[in-house]
Scaffold this motif. Structure first.
Motif, PDB file in Angstrom:
ATOM      1  N   ALA A 259       0.827  -1.200   0.000  1.00  0.00           N
ATOM      2  CA  ALA A 259       0.000   0.000   0.000  1.00  0.00           C
ATOM      3  C   ALA A 259       0.862   1.252   0.000  1.00  0.00           C
ATOM      4  N   LEU A 260       0.314   2.329  -0.553  1.00  0.00           N
ATOM      5  CA  LEU A 260       0.948   3.636  -0.554  1.00  0.00           C
ATOM      6  C   LEU A 260       0.129   4.591   0.297  1.00  0.00           C
ATOM      7  N   SER A 261       0.803   5.535   0.978  1.00  0.00           N
ATOM      8  CA  SER A 261       0.107   6.570   1.726  1.00  0.00           C
ATOM      9  C   SER A 261       0.889   7.873   1.640  1.00  0.00           C
ATOM     10  N   PHE A 262       0.186   8.989   1.869  1.00  0.00           N
ATOM     11  CA  PHE A 262       0.849  10.292   1.807  1.00  0.00           C
ATOM     12  C   PHE A 262       0.071  11.297   2.645  1.00  0.00           C
ATOM     13  N   GLU A 263       0.735  12.394   2.964  1.00  0.00           N
ATOM     14  CA  GLU A 263       0.073  13.545   3.579  1.00  0.00           C
ATOM     15  C   GLU A 263       0.849  14.808   3.201  1.00  0.00           C
ATOM     16  N   TYR A 264       0.103  15.842   2.827  1.00  0.00           N
ATOM     17  CA  TYR A 264       0.692  17.128   2.445  1.00  0.00           C
ATOM     18  C   TYR A 264       0.047  18.212   3.281  1.00  0.00           C
ATOM     19  N   ALA A 265       0.862  19.127   3.822  1.00  0.00           N
ATOM     20  CA  ALA A 265       0.350  20.180   4.686  1.00  0.00           C
ATOM     21  C   ALA A 265       0.898  21.531   4.266  1.00  0.00           C
ATOM     22  N   LYS A 266       0.060  22.542   4.410  1.00  0.00           N
ATOM     23  CA  LYS A 266       0.467  23.925   4.195  1.00  0.00           C
ATOM     24  C   LYS A 266       0.002  24.732   5.393  1.00  0.00           C
ATOM     25  N   ASN A 267       0.924  25.461   6.002  1.00  0.00           N
ATOM     26  CA  ASN A 267       0.598  26.309   7.138  1.00  0.00           C
ATOM     27  C   ASN A 267       0.455  27.749   6.631  1.00  0.00           C
ATOM     28  N   LYS A 268      -0.723  28.342   6.832  1.00  0.00           N
ATOM     29  CA  LYS A 268      -0.986  29.688   6.333  1.00  0.00           C
ATOM     30  C   LYS A 268      -0.851  30.754   7.413  1.00  0.00           C
ATOM     31  N   ALA A 269      -0.472  30.338   8.636  1.00  0.00           N
ATOM     32  CA  ALA A 269      -0.309  31.312   9.715  1.00  0.00           C
ATOM     33  C   ALA A 269       0.817  32.285   9.384  1.00  0.00           C
ATOM     34  N   GLU A 270       0.598  33.554   9.680  1.00  0.00           N
ATOM     35  CA  GLU A 270       1.587  34.571   9.363  1.00  0.00           C
ATOM     36  C   GLU A 270       2.890  34.312  10.111  1.00  0.00           C
ATOM     37  N   GLY A 271       3.988  34.304   9.366  1.00  0.00           N
ATOM     38  CA  GLY A 271       5.292  34.048   9.954  1.00  0.00           C
ATOM     39  C   GLY A 271       5.675  32.583   9.967  1.00  0.00           C
ATOM     40  N   TYR A 272       4.731  31.683   9.643  1.00  0.00           N
ATOM     41  CA  TYR A 272       5.001  30.242   9.631  1.00  0.00           C
ATOM     42  C   TYR A 272       4.582  29.618   8.305  1.00  0.00           C
ATOM     43  N   GLN A 273       4.604  30.352   7.253  1.00  0.00           N
ATOM     44  CA  GLN A 273       4.040  29.915   5.983  1.00  0.00           C
ATOM     45  C   GLN A 273       4.995  28.967   5.260  1.00  0.00           C
ATOM     46  N   LYS A 274       4.851  27.698   5.559  1.00  0.00           N
ATOM     47  CA  LYS A 274       5.668  26.645   4.956  1.00  0.00           C
ATOM     48  C   LYS A 274       4.789  25.471   4.548  1.00  0.00           C
ATOM     49  N   SER A 275       5.334  24.633   3.658  1.00  0.00           N
ATOM     50  CA  SER A 275       4.647  23.412   3.223  1.00  0.00           C
ATOM     51  C   SER A 275       5.547  22.211   3.473  1.00  0.00           C
ATOM     52  N   GLY A 276       4.935  21.075   3.753  1.00  0.00           N
ATOM     53  CA  GLY A 276       5.690  19.851   3.976  1.00  0.00           C
ATOM     54  C   GLY A 276       4.893  18.640   3.557  1.00  0.00           C
ATOM     55  N   TYR A 277       5.535  17.480   3.548  1.00  0.00           N
ATOM     56  CA  TYR A 277       4.837  16.273   3.128  1.00  0.00           C
ATOM     57  C   TYR A 277       5.558  15.031   3.664  1.00  0.00           C
ATOM     58  N   PHE A 278       4.839  13.897   3.636  1.00  0.00           N
ATOM     59  CA  PHE A 278       5.464  12.589   3.825  1.00  0.00           C
ATOM     60  C   PHE A 278       4.829  11.612   2.847  1.00  0.00           C
ATOM     61  N   VAL A 279       5.625  10.640   2.399  1.00  0.00           N
ATOM     62  CA  VAL A 279       5.130   9.565   1.537  1.00  0.00           C
ATOM     63  C   VAL A 279       5.679   8.253   2.096  1.00  0.00           C
ATOM     64  N   ALA A 280       4.921   7.177   1.904  1.00  0.00           N
ATOM     65  CA  ALA A 280       5.352   5.894   2.455  1.00  0.00           C
ATOM     66  C   ALA A 280       4.807   4.743   1.627  1.00  0.00           C
ATOM     67  N   ILE A 281       5.539   3.641   1.638  1.00  0.00           N
ATOM     68  CA  ILE A 281       5.058   2.373   1.117  1.00  0.00           C
ATOM     69  C   ILE A 281       5.069   1.385   2.275  1.00  0.00           C
ATOM     70  N   GLN A 282       3.929   0.697   2.457  1.00  0.00           N
ATOM     71  CA  GLN A 282       3.772  -0.221   3.579  1.00  0.00           C
ATOM     72  C   GLN A 282       3.432  -1.627   3.093  1.00  0.00           C
ATOM     73  N   SER A 283       3.656  -2.599   3.958  1.00  0.00           N
ATOM     74  CA  SER A 283       3.417  -3.991   3.588  1.00  0.00           C
ATOM     75  C   SER A 283       1.933  -4.346   3.582  1.00  0.00           C
ATOM     76  N   LYS A 284       1.100  -3.478   4.159  1.00  0.00           N
ATOM     77  CA  LYS A 284      -0.336  -3.747   4.168  1.00  0.00           C
ATOM     78  C   LYS A 284      -1.111  -2.444   4.323  1.00  0.00           C
ATOM     79  N   TYR A 285      -2.316  -2.404   3.766  1.00  0.00           N
ATOM     80  CA  TYR A 285      -3.132  -1.186   3.805  1.00  0.00           C
ATOM     81  C   TYR A 285      -3.548  -0.832   5.229  1.00  0.00           C
ATOM     82  N   ALA A 286      -3.751  -1.831   6.078  1.00  0.00           N
ATOM     83  CA  ALA A 286      -4.203  -1.565   7.445  1.00  0.00           C
ATOM     84  C   ALA A 286      -3.245  -0.660   8.202  1.00  0.00           C
TER      85      ALA A 286
END
Length: 393
Positions: A259-286
Motif C-alpha cells: 500500500a501507498l500513503s501520503f500527507e501534504y500540509a500547508k501552514n498559512k499562519a503569518e510568519g510560519y508559511q511553509k509546506s511539507g509532506y510525507f510519503v510511504a510504502i507499507q506492507s499492508k493497507y491496514a
C-alpha cells in the motif's frame, strides 16, 4: 409452578373414583409413583432457584457497570549517531546531544465501561520514564478520560480528554491532553468530523484552543482520500497553526497487499508559511491509518510471527507544523535527553525512515526503526536506531 400443579393433579387422580368405584392399586406401586413425583418436584424447585439467581445477577450487572482493563508495557532503546559537538540538538536547549544511547520505560492502563445503554466511558492511566538516566524525568497521570455516544444527533459524540490525530497525524498529533467536544457523522462512503478543544500549553504557557474540521472519503475498502483544516495558537497572541492538509492511501493492485500513503500540509499562519509532506510504502493497507511512527495496525500482537514493514520519506521545514514544528511531535523518539535527539527528528529536516514490526511471542510486539535524518538548513546527519518491545496483557 405449572409442573408442580401437574404433579399434584396426577397424585390426586390416583384417589379419584372411577365410575363410582375407587381405583384400586397396589400399595407398592403407589409408593413408587409418589417417589417419582417427589423427584420431579425437587427438580422444579432447583430450576426455579437457578432462574431467580440468574435474574438477580443480571439486575446487579445493570446496576453496576463492569470495568474492563488492558495494559501495555513498553521498553525502548534509542541510539543516536550524533555526539556532544556534532550539532542537531534541540533548538530550545544547548544544541548538543548529551547522551547517544538512552533507555525508556512506560506502562499504560486502559479502562472502559458501558454507562447505561447508550454511553461508553474510556480512560488511560500512564506512568513513563522517558530517560532512565534522568532521575527527574518521570510522570504518572490520567492523560485520557472521555465518554462516547455512537447514536446521538445522527452521529457519534465524544466528550472529554482524549487523543487527537486528524488525517494521518504527520503534522498534527496529540496522544492525550486534548480536552474538548468532537462530533463525527457518516454518509455512506463519506465521513465528517468537527471538534473544538483545549490543548496542553508549551514552554510553561497555559493551554490554547484548537478547532478543526475533517472529511474522509473511502471509495473502496482499501483506499481513502481526506482533508482537514486546523487552527491553534502556540500561546496568547501567537497564532502559529492555520493548517490545510490533504492525505490518502490505497492498496496497490496486483502487489500482494502493498500500500501507498501520503500527507501534504500547508501552514498559512503569518510568519510560519511553509509546506511539507510525507510519503510511504507499507506492507499492508491496514498500516496506513497513521504515519509510520505510529503503526498501531501494522501487526496483530496476539498472532505469533505476524510482521510488517514500511519505508517512508518526510520533508518538514521549520514552521510547517507551527512553532518549532510542535504539531509534528509524534515523530519524536520516546527516549531523549534534555537537549538531544528530540527535535531533530521532526523540525527543519528531510528524513528517510524504515520500520519493521514483528510478533516473536504471543502478546509481545517488537519494533525496529531506523531514521536517516538531515537538516534542511545545516550540515549534521543523525542515523537514529530505535528498538522497542511492547508487552500487552
Amino acid at each position: 409452578m405449572k409442573k408442580k400443579l401437574l404433579a399434584a393433579a396426577v397424585a390426586a387422580a390416583l384417589t379419584l373414583s372411577l365410575g363410582g368405584t375407587v381405583f384400586a392399586a397396589e400399595d407398592k406401586d403407589i409408593a413408587m409413583l409418589k417417589a417419582e413425583i417427589d423427584k420431579l418436584n425437587a427438580k422444579v424447585t432447583q430450576l426455579e432457584a437457578k432462574q431467580t439467581a440468574t435474574a438477580a445477577k443480571a439486575n446487579s450487572a445493570d446496576a453496576k457497570a463492569k470495568i474492563n482493563f488492558f495494559f501495555d508495557n513498553r521498553i525502548e532503546y534509542t541510539r543516536s549517531s550524533l555526539g556532544p559537538n556534532d550539532g542537531g540538538g534541540w533548538a530550545g536547549g544547548n544544541g548538543k546531544i548529551d547522551q547517544k544511547g538512552q533507555f525508556m520505560e512506560r506502562i499504560r492502563m486502559y479502562m472502559n465501561a458501558k454507562v447505561g445503554d447508550q454511553w461508553q466511558w474510556d480512560s488511560r492511566f500512564v506512568q513513563a520514564k522517558f530517560n532512565i538516566n534522568n532521575p527527574a524525568d518521570s510522570s504518572a497521570r490520567f492523560d485520557r478520560f472521555w465518554v462516547t455516544n455512537n447514536d446521538l444527533l445522527g452521529g457519534k459524540v465524544e466528550m472529554g480528554k482524549m487523543m487527537l490525530y486528524p488525517g494521518k497525524g504527520s503534522f498534527y498529533g496529540n496522544t492525550g491532553d486534548t480536552e474538548g467536544l468532537f462530533y463525527t457523522t457518516k454518509f455512506d462512503k463519506l465521513s465528517m468530523r468537527i471538534g473544538n478543544a483545549r490543548n496542553s500549553g508549551i514552554a510553561g504557557q497555559p493551554g490554547t484552543d484548537v478547532s478543526f474540521v475533517e472529511a474522509t472519503y473511502r471509495p473502496t475498502k482499501k483506499s481513502d482520500i481526506g482533508a482537514y483544516i486546523l487552527k491553534q495558537d502556540a500561546m496568547s497572541g501567537v497564532k502559529d497553526m492555520d493548517l490545510q492538509v490533504i492525505n490518502g492511501a490505497m492498496e496497490i493492485p496486483n502487489s500482494n497487499g502493498l500500500a501507498l500513503s501520503f500527507e501534504y500540509a500547508k501552514n498559512k499562519a503569518e510568519g510560519y508559511q511553509k509546506s511539507g509532506y510525507f510519503v510511504a510504502i507499507q506492507s499492508k493497507y491496514a498500516a496506513t491509518n497513521y504515519m509510520p511512527a505510529l503503526y498501531t495496525s501494522m501487526v496483530n500482537p496476539f498472532k505469533v510471527k505476524d510482521h510488517g514493514w514500511a519505508l517512508s520519506y518526510r520533508h518538514m521545514p521549520r514552521g510547517v507544523a507551527g512553532f518549532m514544528n510542535r504539531g509534528g511531535f509524534s515523530w519524536v523518539p520516546l527516549t531523549t535527553d534534555d537537549d538531544g535527539t528530540w527535535q531533530n527528528s521532526f523540525d527543519d529536516i528531510n528524513a528517510w525512515r524504515v520500520d519493521y514490526v514483528y510478533v516473536p511471542w504471543k502478546n509481545v510486539q517488537w519494533t525496529l526503526s531506523y531514521d536517516h535524518i538531515k537538516p534542511i538548513n545545516g550540515n549534521w546527519t543523525n542515523n537514529s536506531i530505535q528498538s522497542t518491545f511492547n508487552f500487552f496483557f
